[in-house]
Each structure stands twice: as structure tokens, then as C-alpha cells.
Motif scaffolding. Sequence first.
Motif, PDB file in Angstrom:
ATOM      1  N   SER A 186      81.194 -18.392  25.484  1.00 55.61           N
ATOM      2  CA  SER A 186      82.252 -18.088  26.457  1.00 55.61           C
ATOM      3  C   SER A 186      81.764 -17.349  27.699  1.00 55.61           C
ATOM      4  O   SER A 186      82.221 -17.663  28.808  1.00 55.61           O
ATOM      5  CB  SER A 186      83.404 -17.336  25.774  1.00 55.61           C
ATOM      6  N   PRO A 187      80.838 -16.378  27.603  1.00 56.20           N
ATOM      7  CA  PRO A 187      80.355 -15.769  28.856  1.00 56.20           C
ATOM      8  C   PRO A 187      79.660 -16.779  29.774  1.00 56.20           C
ATOM      9  O   PRO A 187      79.780 -16.689  30.999  1.00 56.20           O
ATOM     10  CB  PRO A 187      79.371 -14.696  28.366  1.00 56.20           C
ATOM     11  N   VAL A 188      78.956 -17.742  29.175  1.00 56.25           N
ATOM     12  CA  VAL A 188      78.294 -18.772  29.977  1.00 56.25           C
ATOM     13  C   VAL A 188      79.338 -19.635  30.679  1.00 56.25           C
ATOM     14  O   VAL A 188      79.188 -19.985  31.858  1.00 56.25           O
ATOM     15  CB  VAL A 188      77.364 -19.640  29.092  1.00 56.25           C
ATOM     16  N   ALA A 189      80.414 -19.975  29.961  1.00 59.48           N
ATOM     17  CA  ALA A 189      81.490 -20.771  30.563  1.00 59.48           C
ATOM     18  C   ALA A 189      82.105 -20.030  31.744  1.00 59.48           C
ATOM     19  O   ALA A 189      82.356 -20.614  32.812  1.00 59.48           O
ATOM     20  CB  ALA A 189      82.555 -21.082  29.518  1.00 59.48           C
ATOM     21  N   ALA A 227      81.045  -9.323  34.848  1.00 61.50           N
ATOM     22  CA  ALA A 227      81.673  -8.727  36.038  1.00 61.50           C
ATOM     23  C   ALA A 227      80.679  -8.539  37.177  1.00 61.50           C
ATOM     24  O   ALA A 227      81.079  -8.498  38.352  1.00 61.50           O
ATOM     25  CB  ALA A 227      82.308  -7.387  35.672  1.00 61.50           C
ATOM     26  N   GLN A 228      79.384  -8.433  36.859  1.00 54.59           N
ATOM     27  CA  GLN A 228      78.375  -8.307  37.911  1.00 54.59           C
ATOM     28  C   GLN A 228      78.311  -9.562  38.781  1.00 54.59           C
ATOM     29  O   GLN A 228      77.912  -9.513  39.942  1.00 54.59           O
ATOM     30  CB  GLN A 228      77.004  -8.031  37.292  1.00 54.59           C
ATOM     31  N   TYR A 229      78.679 -10.696  38.194  1.00 60.44           N
ATOM     32  CA  TYR A 229      78.671 -11.968  38.919  1.00 60.44           C
ATOM     33  C   TYR A 229      80.026 -12.303  39.531  1.00 60.44           C
ATOM     34  O   TYR A 229      80.097 -13.119  40.443  1.00 60.44           O
ATOM     35  CB  TYR A 229      78.292 -13.116  37.971  1.00 60.44           C
ATOM     36  N   THR A 230      81.099 -11.702  39.012  1.00 60.70           N
ATOM     37  CA  THR A 230      82.445 -12.098  39.405  1.00 60.70           C
ATOM     38  C   THR A 230      83.141 -11.078  40.296  1.00 60.70           C
ATOM     39  O   THR A 230      84.360 -11.142  40.464  1.00 60.70           O
ATOM     40  CB  THR A 230      83.310 -12.348  38.158  1.00 60.70           C
ATOM     41  N   CYS A 231      82.375 -10.132  40.845  1.00 58.94           N
ATOM     42  CA  CYS A 231      82.942  -9.074  41.698  1.00 58.94           C
ATOM     43  C   CYS A 231      83.980  -8.266  40.933  1.00 58.94           C
ATOM     44  O   CYS A 231      85.039  -7.905  41.466  1.00 58.94           O
ATOM     45  CB  CYS A 231      83.566  -9.676  42.955  1.00 58.94           C
ATOM     46  N   GLY A 232      83.696  -7.986  39.673  1.00 63.18           N
ATOM     47  CA  GLY A 232      84.625  -7.247  38.822  1.00 63.18           C
ATOM     48  C   GLY A 232      85.514  -8.191  38.027  1.00 63.18           C
ATOM     49  O   GLY A 232      85.650  -9.376  38.349  1.00 63.18           O
ATOM     50  N   THR A 233      86.114  -7.670  36.966  1.00 66.16           N
ATOM     51  CA  THR A 233      87.044  -8.463  36.166  1.00 66.16           C
ATOM     52  C   THR A 233      87.996  -7.526  35.446  1.00 66.16           C
ATOM     53  O   THR A 233      87.753  -6.317  35.368  1.00 66.16           O
ATOM     54  CB  THR A 233      86.293  -9.351  35.156  1.00 66.16           C
ATOM     55  N   ILE A 328      71.431 -15.454  32.440  1.00 65.34           N
ATOM     56  CA  ILE A 328      72.431 -14.568  33.057  1.00 65.34           C
ATOM     57  C   ILE A 328      72.484 -13.192  32.393  1.00 65.34           C
ATOM     58  O   ILE A 328      73.241 -12.318  32.815  1.00 65.34           O
ATOM     59  CB  ILE A 328      73.836 -15.216  33.060  1.00 65.34           C
ATOM     60  N   GLY A 329      71.713 -13.004  31.316  1.00 65.39           N
ATOM     61  CA  GLY A 329      71.592 -11.680  30.715  1.00 65.39           C
ATOM     62  C   GLY A 329      72.603 -11.335  29.646  1.00 65.39           C
ATOM     63  O   GLY A 329      72.750 -10.165  29.275  1.00 65.39           O
ATOM     64  N   THR A 330      73.299 -12.345  29.079  1.00 66.90           N
ATOM     65  CA  THR A 330      74.296 -12.069  28.039  1.00 66.90           C
ATOM     66  C   THR A 330      73.785 -12.330  26.620  1.00 66.90           C
ATOM     67  O   THR A 330      74.411 -11.891  25.658  1.00 66.90           O
ATOM     68  CB  THR A 330      75.567 -12.915  28.260  1.00 66.90           C
ATOM     69  N   TYR A 331      72.674 -13.016  26.493  1.00 67.92           N
ATOM     70  CA  TYR A 331      72.231 -13.494  25.177  1.00 67.92           C
ATOM     71  C   TYR A 331      72.007 -12.353  24.187  1.00 67.92           C
ATOM     72  O   TYR A 331      72.504 -12.396  23.045  1.00 67.92           O
ATOM     73  CB  TYR A 331      70.950 -14.318  25.324  1.00 67.92           C
ATOM     74  N   GLU A 332      71.255 -11.325  24.579  1.00 65.91           N
ATOM     75  CA  GLU A 332      70.910 -10.257  23.648  1.00 65.91           C
ATOM     76  C   GLU A 332      72.149  -9.519  23.150  1.00 65.91           C
ATOM     77  O   GLU A 332      72.183  -9.056  21.999  1.00 65.91           O
ATOM     78  CB  GLU A 332      69.942  -9.264  24.305  1.00 65.91           C
ATOM     79  N   THR A 333      73.168  -9.410  23.984  1.00 70.41           N
ATOM     80  CA  THR A 333      74.424  -8.790  23.548  1.00 70.41           C
ATOM     81  C   THR A 333      75.204  -9.738  22.650  1.00 70.41           C
ATOM     82  O   THR A 333      75.772  -9.333  21.629  1.00 70.41           O
ATOM     83  CB  THR A 333      75.281  -8.395  24.766  1.00 70.41           C
ATOM     84  N   SER A 334      75.222 -11.016  22.998  1.00 73.17           N
ATOM     85  CA  SER A 334      75.989 -12.005  22.230  1.00 73.17           C
ATOM     86  C   SER A 334      75.517 -12.133  20.791  1.00 73.17           C
ATOM     87  O   SER A 334      76.316 -12.425  19.896  1.00 73.17           O
ATOM     88  CB  SER A 334      75.921 -13.378  22.909  1.00 73.17           C
TER      89      SER A 334
END
Length: 384
Positions: A186-189, A227-233, A328-334
Motif C-alpha cells: 500500500s505505501p508503494v501504491a 508524507a515526505q513525498y506527498t507534502c504531508g498527509t 522509496i524507503g518503506t521496505y524496512e518498516t513494512s
Amino acid sequence: MEKVIIIRYCELYLKGKNRGFFERQFVVNMERALKGIRHEIRRQSGRYVIEGFDEVDISLILSKLGKVFGIHTLSVALRVRSDMGEIYNAAKQVSPAGGTFKVETHRADKTFPLNSMQISAQIGGRLLDDVKTLSVDVHNPEHVINIDVRENGTSLVFCQYIKGAGGMPVGSAGKGLLLISGGIDSPVAGHMIAKRGMSIDCVHFHSYPYTNMQAKEKVIDLAKILAQYTCGTTLHIIKVTHIQEEIHKKCNGEYMVTLLRRFMMRIAEKIANSCGAQCIITGESLGQVASQTIEGMTSSNAVIQTMPVLRPLCGFDKNEIIDRSKDIGTYETSILPYEDCCTVFLPKHPVTKPKMVDILAEEAKLDVSALVEEAMSTLEVVKL
């Protein structure tokens, strides 16, 4: 001689009369990314130049801008007067210590006395004379020294193009609501849809106490990265434990995931309408798990009444999604070992090709409206 950062944008140059709208959003997003860092952004003939920063902040600025959608490439350049002596000094400063090179010149200022080829030849010749470890290769050089002679009496000299995030400025293509779990997909999507210019809010469903609070914190951490890519969320958190318990108690267990997904979609549509989102985004990939068959997706879509459902990963295999999550840097958290709500009451043999007549028969055993309203009463909102 001054260090500046050149910003070249992606598809904005294709826009017509509404190009100004996209460019204004682009600048707003860059300013947000660089908030708290001393700088100035100036437009310059189809590109932007960042100036007035402290040189110690260059790496930080490049890191921040690397997550701004709409940027095609960046370059750290030296800006000098359009004088051959100053241009040469800058070229010598950015040139490599050795290896093969060539000089490429773009002359936007047609009043400059030398043309592009003459500038390249003179600067390249002087470098060859002064730096004995350099040699020329105009066909396949290891290094290219770029000279950009601008119309305002200054020239930009640089040696590297840094790849940007690409895409379109976030905020230029409406708003969507992302169903975010603690998984990889989902973060990748969300990242992929944001890259096309869409602002993203998120909704997460949890099953406390069957899932622990660490699972919730994991999702908050994922949303922070996104949020770093989406200007906040804004992250909307909903508890669905009571829905799962009712399904488990009253319905055929094989339909647990199918029925739960339909509840999630109903709730997501309510939240989307309340926050101004125009679509729902999921991380589903066709055939990846039992609920992600075309029949399962059709079942989920059937409860949505007012907006489309976007599935940007539908044609991706798992390895492609994993590679993007690492980028995008989400893998290790996922991959942290905390379960999400879809693993609670998971049947041994979930139905993979549910028929609507059977789904509706199972759903008729539940008070759907009351369960949805109870879930909405648990809403928690986190601004990121």
C-alpha cells in the motif's frame, strides 16, 4: 563565483494555457520541502535555480528535493559572469582530476561573441593544457563539463545531472484516500499515485486488542515516510474489531476477508467524502492473495457508490513492488513483524471466487449500517 542548484522539471513543459497552475504548485511544493533551510527559488527560462543557501546545506537540500515530484534532474552548478576567463575558472573547478572528458555548451544568450562550439573548444583546449591527467573523448567521455550561457549575463557551469523523482507536482491532480496497511504494497501504491500529482490522505484499519499497538505505530511510521513525498498527509485510523467478531460469529468463515474488505470500502468512502477525496486507492495486485482475484475486487467495488477505486499495482509482481518499496524507503518498516487486521480470524481456505449472490446472503446476517457507524465512532485522526 556562487554555487547554485539547477532544477529541471518533467512534463510541465507540455502544458498549455494552464501551465502556470502546475508551475505555481511545483514551487509551493519545493518551498514546503525546504522549509527551515535558508534559500531562494527563482524561475529562469524553463527551469528553476535555487540560490542564497549555505554550502553546508547542499546535501540536505538535494535530499529534500529528491522527494519532490515534478523534478526531472538537478545539478549543483557554479554561477559566474558570462566572461570566458570566469567560465574557464569555474570549468576547471568542476572538472574531474583525470580521465576522459568533453565540454558541452548551450548558449541561450545569442549576443555572446562566441558560439557554442567555439566556447566548448576554447574551454576544452585550456583544460587540456592545464590538467595533464585529462584527455578528450567526444564520443564516449567519462565526464561532461556543461556550460550554460544565460540571457541575463551569467553562465552556469556543472558536471553532473542528478535524477529527480519525476512525475507531476503533488496537488495538481486532485486528492485520493489510500487504504494503508502495515504491509509492503500500500505505501508503494500511494507513492505511485502521488507521483502523478495527486494529494494523498490515508486510512488504516486495526483490530486492537487482537493486533497490538506496535502494529499501529508501524503504520504511522509508514505514513510519515510517505508524507515526505506527498507534502504531508492525514492518517485516519479506524477500529474494525467488532466487525470481524460479528462476521466470525454469524457468517461462513470462508467469507471473512471478502466481507471485511466490503466493510473497509464502505468506511473508506465515507471518510473520502468527508475529507474531500475524489477516489480510493488500494495496494492490491491481481492474484497476489485470495482476496485479490478479479471476483474479490469486483465484490469490493460493488459497495462504492460515488467514486472510482484506483489499483496502481494491479499488474505488478511481488518482486517489482519490493524493489519500489526499497527505493522509496518503506521496505524496512513494512517488514517489521507486526500483524495487520486482515490476519485476524483468517480462514484456512478463504473463498477466492466469491459470487455476489453468496456474498449478499452472508452479509444479510449482519446489521451493516450499525457496524459501519460503530466503526466511524472510533475514528482517530493524525496529521503528518
